[in-house]
Design a protein around this motif. Structure first.
Motif, short mmCIF file in Angstrom:
data_model
loop_
_atom_site.label_atom_id
_atom_site.label_comp_id
_atom_site.label_asym_id
_atom_site.label_seq_id
_atom_site.Cartn_x
_atom_site.Cartn_y
_atom_site.Cartn_z
N ARG A 51 0.84 -0.99 0.06
CA ARG A 51 0.40 0.02 -0.22
C ARG A 51 1.04 1.57 0.13
O ARG A 51 2.31 1.52 0.31
CB ARG A 51 -0.69 -0.03 1.64
CG ARG A 51 -1.84 -1.57 1.35
CD ARG A 51 -2.57 -1.38 2.33
NE ARG A 51 -3.22 -2.30 3.29
CZ ARG A 51 -3.99 -2.26 3.98
NH1 ARG A 51 -4.73 -1.46 4.64
NH2 ARG A 51 -4.83 -3.59 3.77
N PRO A 52 0.40 2.28 -0.53
CA PRO A 52 1.71 3.56 -0.26
C PRO A 52 1.41 4.02 1.00
O PRO A 52 0.80 3.55 1.89
CB PRO A 52 0.09 4.83 -0.79
CG PRO A 52 -1.00 4.41 -1.81
CD PRO A 52 -0.27 2.49 -1.70
N GLY A 53 2.47 4.29 0.71
CA GLY A 53 3.31 4.26 2.16
C GLY A 53 4.41 5.68 2.75
O GLY A 53 4.69 6.44 1.69
N LEU A 54 5.48 5.90 3.47
CA LEU A 54 6.31 6.59 3.90
C LEU A 54 7.88 6.02 3.26
O LEU A 54 8.01 4.61 2.63
CB LEU A 54 6.28 6.08 5.55
CG LEU A 54 5.28 7.04 5.89
CD1 LEU A 54 6.02 6.53 7.33
CD2 LEU A 54 5.11 8.66 5.84
N ASP A 55 8.51 6.13 2.42
CA ASP A 55 9.70 6.39 2.23
C ASP A 55 10.19 5.38 3.10
O ASP A 55 10.98 5.43 4.50
CB ASP A 55 11.26 7.08 1.78
CG ASP A 55 12.36 7.30 1.91
OD1 ASP A 55 12.13 6.79 0.39
OD2 ASP A 55 12.76 7.58 2.23
N ALA A 56 11.37 4.35 2.22
CA ALA A 56 12.16 2.43 3.64
C ALA A 56 12.85 3.96 4.42
O ALA A 56 12.96 3.36 5.40
CB ALA A 56 13.05 2.03 2.94
N LEU A 57 13.47 5.16 3.66
CA LEU A 57 15.01 5.60 4.28
C LEU A 57 13.89 5.56 5.66
O LEU A 57 15.14 6.52 6.58
CB LEU A 57 15.87 6.00 3.76
CG LEU A 57 16.61 5.07 3.06
CD1 LEU A 57 17.68 6.41 1.84
CD2 LEU A 57 17.60 4.43 3.18
N ALA A 58 13.38 6.73 5.67
CA ALA A 58 12.36 7.23 6.29
C ALA A 58 11.95 6.67 7.60
O ALA A 58 12.25 7.04 8.89
CB ALA A 58 11.33 8.40 5.63
#
Length: 537
Positions: free
Chosen positions: A154-161
């Motif tokens: 699902r749409p979400g946050l950036d992996a590194l964030a």
């Protein structure tokens, strides 16, 4: 039956069996996918045919770990479920925990019985409030934590964030074991760093079956996935460079956490989680007793009760005490001693539990969970032993913040009302407070969260056929006190002293101002915050 003299072969067998056990719980904020992951893990271990869903999908059955009607209606976990299954010659004891904050006490009890935790993080929401509360409990208990970033489909946050947030808020160093290929919302597969390969996933039967997985070399992945692959390699490399490569000692020490990406609802990345648990999670090891002395796994049988549950089998009105085996071999039929009372207890009805389904169990080893049926004398926190006396640390009660008076709706059913209240108190569903002034017909129910009252009402009506009505009290704080406080605060506005079933006196206050006023006017009264005090034996 005695286990005082164990042959070298038997001792070796106990150590071998303990080394095969992986006993863990899944912790997260509500709706992060905890029960769905539990189901997906069981599916990959081939102990169920199709995975269920806790809400929403018409073509998927209910999750096997959510068996209460309220759980099915609301799509949340209320009671903890114990699931045991085998995977790759390893015995997995998975304790599913309530996700809702109102059931923190039940989760706390479960975390006392496990050796490791899987922290589930919603890719769109990051580390949420309840996740951090449970993380703190794990930290206090020095539990190693595996972090799974879930819902990557699902749409979400950036992996590194997300990695930065995990690092900053938990203080744990992230160690990637898998890394998502494709941004959140476009989950192609994972880079399996351990085997240096690309695992490409395709959904199978809307996620009700194991995902179709194909494996490719990095060179093949670079050709087919292009920038998605190179971005995944670059991001994982940055995390490893700024933190550290996987180190199992750091994981066990609780200073670093393995990172894996998944979509439990689609069964993407679940096999990798199971493999990480088998390969890296700590096995059953010596557990410290109340004095801090570790009890060897080959010592005579000992264990403790971490949960009591009734009503799992409607046909038999049963009562199950869940025991974590800490040492020796549990053998069905053995007569053990209850440390709290000194009384003997026969373990004739012992079962292995898989959600609501059960089968008789004849033996269990350190790390296993055993359900003792009709063990009505056992309470949460009780220690049991054979031959060598032992007492394991008490499981503390949380400070209640909500209080309501319970009364039976039908006076002719008072016997059933009283039995039901006693049973739910026994299970730890609710804390029950009493006083001579209020009498036995109007006990005060104390809860961490208001949803506990809904569970009590539901179970009183359906399990005990004793409908009741609740009246809210104005109190919001509780302190451990003594019998001397009862007369001293008898006529003081905004305060009341009641007796809890474990022998503790609880002073209740409307708010912090009422507490401070009484502390000022009665400086000699004992008023100790709950959690800083050893519960009465």
């Amino acid at each position: 039956m005695s286990q005082e003299v164990l042959s070298p072969a038997r001792v070796q067998e106990i150590h071998h069996e303990a080394s095969r056990r992986r006993t863990f719980a899944v912790i997260s904020h509500p709706d992060a996918g905890k029960s769905t992951l539990t189901e997906a893990l069981a599916l990959h271990a081939k102990v169920i045919g199709t995975a269920g869903a806790s809400s929403g999908k018409a073509n998927r059955k209910e999750t096997v770990s959510d068996w209460m009607q309220m759980e099915k209606d609301r799509g949340i976990s209320i009671s903890s479920a114990a699931l045991q299954f085998s995977y790759r010659d390893t015995v997995i004891n998975l304790l599913d925990t309530p996700g809702h904050a109102d059931f923190s006490e039940d989760t706390y009890r479960v975390l006392a019985a496990v050796d490791c935790a899987v922290m589930l993080v919603d890719a769109a929401k990051g580390l949420e409030t309840q996740t951090m509360k449970l993380f703190e409990v794990c930290k206090q208990r020095n539990l190693p934590i595996i972090t799974v970033i879930n819902k990557w489909d699902r749409p979400g946050l950036d992996a590194l964030a997300l990695i930065d947030e995990i690092t900053e808020r938990t203080g744990l160093q992230p160690m990637p074991l898998t890394w998502a290929v494709g941004i959140s919302g476009d989950f192609r597969g994972v880079w399996d760093l351990r085997n240096d390969r690309f695992a490409r996933f395709a959904r199978n039967n809307a996620g009700a079956n194991i995902a179709i997985t194909e494996y490719f070399t990095p060179e093949e992945a670079a050709e087919t996935q292009g920038n998605n692959w190179s971005d995944a390699v670059d991001e994982a490399g940055l995390v490893i460079e700024s933190n550290l490569e996987f180190n199992v000692e750091r994981f066990h020490a609780g200073t670093a956490t393995p990172i894996l990406f998944s979509s439990a609802a689609l069964n993407f990345g679940v096999k990798e989680i199971l493999d990480a648990l088998v390969d890296f999670a700590p096995p059953a090891a010596p557990r410290p007793d109340v004095d801090g002395e570790p009890r060897s796994v080959d010592a005579p049988f000992a264990g403790f009760v971490f949960k009591v549950q009734a009503g799992m089998n409607k046909a038999h009105r049963d009562h199950v005490a869940f025991i974590r085996v800490c040492s020796g071999v549990f053998e069905r039929g053995m007569v053990v001693t209850q440390t709290r009372t000194g009384k003997s207890f026969a373990t004739k009805y012992a079962q292995q539990v898989f959600g609501r389904e059960r089968e008789v169990i004849d033996e269990a080893y350190p790390g296993d969970v055993v359900g003792l049926v009709n063990a009505s004398s056992l309470r949460v926190g009780d220690s049991l032993f054979l031959d060598e006396p032992v007492e394991f640390p008490a499981i503390p009660l949380f400070a209640p913040e909500h209080f309501q008076v319970a009364r039976s709706q039908d006076p002719s059913r008072f016997k059933q009302f009283r039995r039901g209240i006693e049973q739910l108190e026994h299970e730890g569903v609710i804390q029950v407070l009493r006083s001579d002034v209020r009498g036995d017909q109007a006990p005060v129910l104390a809860a961490v969260g208001p949803m506990q009252f809904e569970v009590v009402e539901d179970r009183m009506a359906h399990d005990f056929n004793a409908p009741m009505r609740l009246e809210r009290l104005p109190y919001s704080m509780a302190r451990i006190s003594t019998a001397e406080a009862m007369p001293a605060l008898a006529n003081v506005p905004g305060a009341e002293v009641l007796l809890r079933s474990d022998g503790e006196y609880l002073a209740l206050f409307n708010d912090v101002w009422a507490l401070r006023r009484i502390e000022k006017n009665h400086p000699k009264l004992t008023l100790v915050p709950i959690g800083t005090h050893n519960p009465a034996k």
